[in-house]
Design a protein around this motif. Structure first.
Motif, PDB file in Angstrom:
ATOM      1  N   TYR A   1      23.871  39.402 -55.683  1.00 49.85           N
ATOM      2  CA  TYR A   1      23.213  38.206 -55.152  1.00 49.85           C
ATOM      3  C   TYR A   1      23.865  37.799 -53.827  1.00 49.85           C
ATOM      4  O   TYR A   1      23.177  37.562 -52.834  1.00 49.85           O
ATOM      5  N   ARG A   2      25.200  37.721 -53.808  1.00 51.64           N
ATOM      6  CA  ARG A   2      25.894  37.305 -52.583  1.00 51.64           C
ATOM      7  C   ARG A   2      25.692  38.311 -51.448  1.00 51.64           C
ATOM      8  O   ARG A   2      25.528  37.929 -50.298  1.00 51.64           O
ATOM      9  N   ASP A   3      25.715  39.598 -51.783  1.00 44.55           N
ATOM     10  CA  ASP A   3      25.459  40.621 -50.757  1.00 44.55           C
ATOM     11  C   ASP A   3      24.051  40.484 -50.182  1.00 44.55           C
ATOM     12  O   ASP A   3      23.850  40.595 -48.972  1.00 44.55           O
ATOM     13  N   ALA A   4      23.074  40.235 -51.054  1.00 46.09           N
ATOM     14  CA  ALA A   4      21.693  40.066 -50.593  1.00 46.09           C
ATOM     15  C   ALA A   4      21.562  38.819 -49.731  1.00 46.09           C
ATOM     16  O   ALA A   4      20.829  38.826 -48.734  1.00 46.09           O
ATOM     17  N   ALA A   5      22.277  37.756 -50.079  1.00 48.87           N
ATOM     18  CA  ALA A   5      22.232  36.523 -49.272  1.00 48.87           C
ATOM     19  C   ALA A   5      22.777  36.790 -47.870  1.00 48.87           C
ATOM     20  O   ALA A   5      22.198  36.331 -46.871  1.00 48.87           O
ATOM     21  N   GLN A  13      20.634  36.674 -44.335  1.00 49.98           N
ATOM     22  CA  GLN A  13      21.054  35.897 -43.169  1.00 49.98           C
ATOM     23  C   GLN A  13      21.107  36.772 -41.912  1.00 49.98           C
ATOM     24  O   GLN A  13      20.612  36.382 -40.847  1.00 49.98           O
ATOM     25  N   ALA A  14      21.668  37.968 -42.044  1.00 46.84           N
ATOM     26  CA  ALA A  14      21.752  38.883 -40.901  1.00 46.84           C
ATOM     27  C   ALA A  14      20.367  39.354 -40.481  1.00 46.84           C
ATOM     28  O   ALA A  14      20.064  39.439 -39.280  1.00 46.84           O
ATOM     29  N   ALA A  15      19.510  39.657 -41.436  1.00 42.40           N
ATOM     30  CA  ALA A  15      18.158  40.113 -41.122  1.00 42.40           C
ATOM     31  C   ALA A  15      17.365  39.006 -40.429  1.00 42.40           C
ATOM     32  O   ALA A  15      16.612  39.273 -39.488  1.00 42.40           O
ATOM     33  N   SER A  16      17.549  37.796 -40.893  1.00 42.71           N
ATOM     34  CA  SER A  16      16.861  36.669 -40.271  1.00 42.71           C
ATOM     35  C   SER A  16      17.320  36.484 -38.823  1.00 42.71           C
ATOM     36  O   SER A  16      16.504  36.265 -37.922  1.00 42.71           O
ATOM     37  N   ALA A  17      18.619  36.594 -38.595  1.00 46.52           N
ATOM     38  CA  ALA A  17      19.152  36.452 -37.238  1.00 46.52           C
ATOM     39  C   ALA A  17      18.637  37.547 -36.312  1.00 46.52           C
ATOM     40  O   ALA A  17      18.485  37.329 -35.111  1.00 46.52           O
ATOM     41  N   ASP A  74      14.374  40.427 -38.436  1.00 44.06           N
ATOM     42  CA  ASP A  74      13.914  41.489 -39.337  1.00 44.06           C
ATOM     43  C   ASP A  74      13.322  40.817 -40.578  1.00 44.06           C
ATOM     44  O   ASP A  74      13.979  40.652 -41.595  1.00 44.06           O
ATOM     45  N   PHE A  75      12.074  40.420 -40.458  1.00 43.16           N
ATOM     46  CA  PHE A  75      11.452  39.640 -41.520  1.00 43.16           C
ATOM     47  C   PHE A  75      11.245  40.450 -42.793  1.00 43.16           C
ATOM     48  O   PHE A  75      11.403  39.926 -43.889  1.00 43.16           O
ATOM     49  N   ASP A  76      10.927  41.733 -42.664  1.00 46.44           N
ATOM     50  CA  ASP A  76      10.775  42.581 -43.854  1.00 46.44           C
ATOM     51  C   ASP A  76      12.105  42.723 -44.584  1.00 46.44           C
ATOM     52  O   ASP A  76      12.161  42.658 -45.816  1.00 46.44           O
ATOM     53  N   GLY A  77      13.178  42.907 -43.836  1.00 46.35           N
ATOM     54  CA  GLY A  77      14.504  42.994 -44.438  1.00 46.35           C
ATOM     55  C   GLY A  77      14.897  41.703 -45.125  1.00 46.35           C
ATOM     56  O   GLY A  77      15.498  41.712 -46.203  1.00 46.35           O
ATOM     57  N   CYS A  78      14.542  40.597 -44.500  1.00 46.23           N
ATOM     58  CA  CYS A  78      14.842  39.300 -45.091  1.00 46.23           C
ATOM     59  C   CYS A  78      14.060  39.097 -46.391  1.00 46.23           C
ATOM     60  O   CYS A  78      14.611  38.619 -47.386  1.00 46.23           O
ATOM     61  N   LEU A  79      12.794  39.484 -46.392  1.00 47.24           N
ATOM     62  CA  LEU A  79      11.977  39.349 -47.607  1.00 47.24           C
ATOM     63  C   LEU A  79      12.505  40.237 -48.731  1.00 47.24           C
ATOM     64  O   LEU A  79      12.548  39.822 -49.900  1.00 47.24           O
ATOM     65  N   ALA A  80      12.930  41.445 -48.393  1.00 46.30           N
ATOM     66  CA  ALA A  80      13.489  42.344 -49.404  1.00 46.30           C
ATOM     67  C   ALA A  80      14.768  41.756 -49.993  1.00 46.30           C
ATOM     68  O   ALA A  80      14.992  41.806 -51.209  1.00 46.30           O
ATOM     69  N   ALA A  81      15.598  41.184 -49.145  1.00 51.31           N
ATOM     70  CA  ALA A  81      16.831  40.558 -49.621  1.00 51.31           C
ATOM     71  C   ALA A  81      16.520  39.346 -50.494  1.00 51.31           C
ATOM     72  O   ALA A  81      17.183  39.126 -51.516  1.00 51.31           O
ATOM     73  N   GLN A  82      15.508  38.585 -50.133  1.00 51.44           N
ATOM     74  CA  GLN A  82      15.122  37.432 -50.951  1.00 51.44           C
ATOM     75  C   GLN A  82      14.610  37.882 -52.321  1.00 51.44           C
ATOM     76  O   GLN A  82      14.876  37.222 -53.326  1.00 51.44           O
ATOM     77  N   ASP A  83      13.907  38.995 -52.364  1.00 53.32           N
ATOM     78  CA  ASP A  83      13.456  39.542 -53.647  1.00 53.32           C
ATOM     79  C   ASP A  83      14.655  39.899 -54.528  1.00 53.32           C
ATOM     80  O   ASP A  83      14.670  39.609 -55.725  1.00 53.32           O
ATOM     81  N   GLU A  84      15.654  40.538 -53.936  1.00 48.51           N
ATOM     82  CA  GLU A  84      16.866  40.904 -54.679  1.00 48.51           C
ATOM     83  C   GLU A  84      17.582  39.645 -55.179  1.00 48.51           C
ATOM     84  O   GLU A  84      18.026  39.584 -56.321  1.00 48.51           O
ATOM     85  N   MET A  85      17.664  38.638 -54.321  1.00 47.36           N
ATOM     86  CA  MET A  85      18.309  37.388 -54.721  1.00 47.36           C
ATOM     87  C   MET A  85      17.567  36.733 -55.890  1.00 47.36           C
ATOM     88  O   MET A  85      18.203  36.254 -56.837  1.00 47.36           O
ATOM     89  N   ALA A  86      16.257  36.734 -55.835  1.00 46.60           N
ATOM     90  CA  ALA A  86      15.463  36.123 -56.904  1.00 46.60           C
ATOM     91  C   ALA A  86      15.662  36.869 -58.219  1.00 46.60           C
ATOM     92  O   ALA A  86      15.814  36.247 -59.277  1.00 46.60           O
ATOM     93  N   MET A  87      15.686  38.195 -58.163  1.00 41.81           N
ATOM     94  CA  MET A  87      15.884  38.983 -59.377  1.00 41.81           C
ATOM     95  C   MET A  87      17.255  38.708 -59.984  1.00 41.81           C
ATOM     96  O   MET A  87      17.391  38.490 -61.195  1.00 41.81           O
ATOM     97  N   CYS A  88      18.279  38.690 -59.145  1.00 40.01           N
ATOM     98  CA  CYS A  88      19.635  38.426 -59.629  1.00 40.01           C
ATOM     99  C   CYS A  88      19.745  37.017 -60.201  1.00 40.01           C
ATOM    100  O   CYS A  88      20.359  36.804 -61.249  1.00 40.01           O
ATOM    101  N   ARG A  89      19.120  36.057 -59.529  1.00 43.69           N
ATOM    102  CA  ARG A  89      19.166  34.676 -60.012  1.00 43.69           C
ATOM    103  C   ARG A  89      18.502  34.565 -61.387  1.00 43.69           C
ATOM    104  O   ARG A  89      19.015  33.881 -62.269  1.00 43.69           O
ATOM    105  N   CYS A  90      17.388  35.250 -61.562  1.00 43.14           N
ATOM    106  CA  CYS A  90      16.710  35.226 -62.867  1.00 43.14           C
ATOM    107  C   CYS A  90      17.591  35.810 -63.963  1.00 43.14           C
ATOM    108  O   CYS A  90      17.653  35.267 -65.073  1.00 43.14           O
ATOM    109  N   GLN A  91      18.270  36.908 -63.671  1.00 39.05           N
ATOM    110  CA  GLN A  91      19.163  37.518 -64.665  1.00 39.05           C
ATOM    111  C   GLN A  91      20.298  36.567 -65.029  1.00 39.05           C
ATOM    112  O   GLN A  91      20.639  36.412 -66.207  1.00 39.05           O
ATOM    113  N   LEU A  92      20.876  35.936 -64.022  1.00 37.18           N
ATOM    114  CA  LEU A  92      21.981  35.023 -64.278  1.00 37.18           C
ATOM    115  C   LEU A  92      21.512  33.761 -64.996  1.00 37.18           C
ATOM    116  O   LEU A  92      22.202  33.247 -65.882  1.00 37.18           O
ATOM    117  N   GLU A  93      20.340  33.280 -64.646  1.00 32.56           N
ATOM    118  CA  GLU A  93      19.800  32.099 -65.311  1.00 32.56           C
ATOM    119  C   GLU A  93      19.522  32.390 -66.790  1.00 32.56           C
ATOM    120  O   GLU A  93      19.839  31.582 -67.666  1.00 32.56           O
TER     121      GLU A  93
END
Length: 78
Positions: A32-36, A40-44, A47-66
């Motif tokens: 999750y932290r790596d994807a975050a 951030q780097a992709a957004s800067a 790289d919107f596709d990279g940012c969206l892919a990272a957000q997908d990874e973050m959402a998946m990890c958050r769901c598992q942790l929740e």
């Protein structure tokens, strides 16, 4: 030729199973932290596709942790 015969194994002890689960959740928090950071780097870099892919990874990890009741590992109040 590789043998496909299953080798019987003993089940994990409860303590070992708990330790393995804890490790799995900590790895998920790290992902999750790596994807975050990647998001951030992709957004800067605009790289919107990279940012969206990272957000997908973050959402998946958050769901598992929740689901495990461990949002504290990514510093989110439950």
């Amino acid at each position: 030729m590789v043998s496909t015969t299953a080798t019987p194994t003993a089940p994990l002890s409860p303590a070992a199973a708990d330790a393995l689960r804890s490790l799995e959740l900590r790895v998920t928090a790290l992902r999750y932290r790596d994807a975050a950071e990647h998001c951030q780097a992709a957004s800067a870099a605009s790289d919107f596709d990279g940012c969206l892919a990272a957000q997908d990874e973050m959402a998946m990890c958050r769901c598992q942790l929740e689901a495990a009741g461990r949002l504290d590992l990514i510093e989110v109040a439950s």
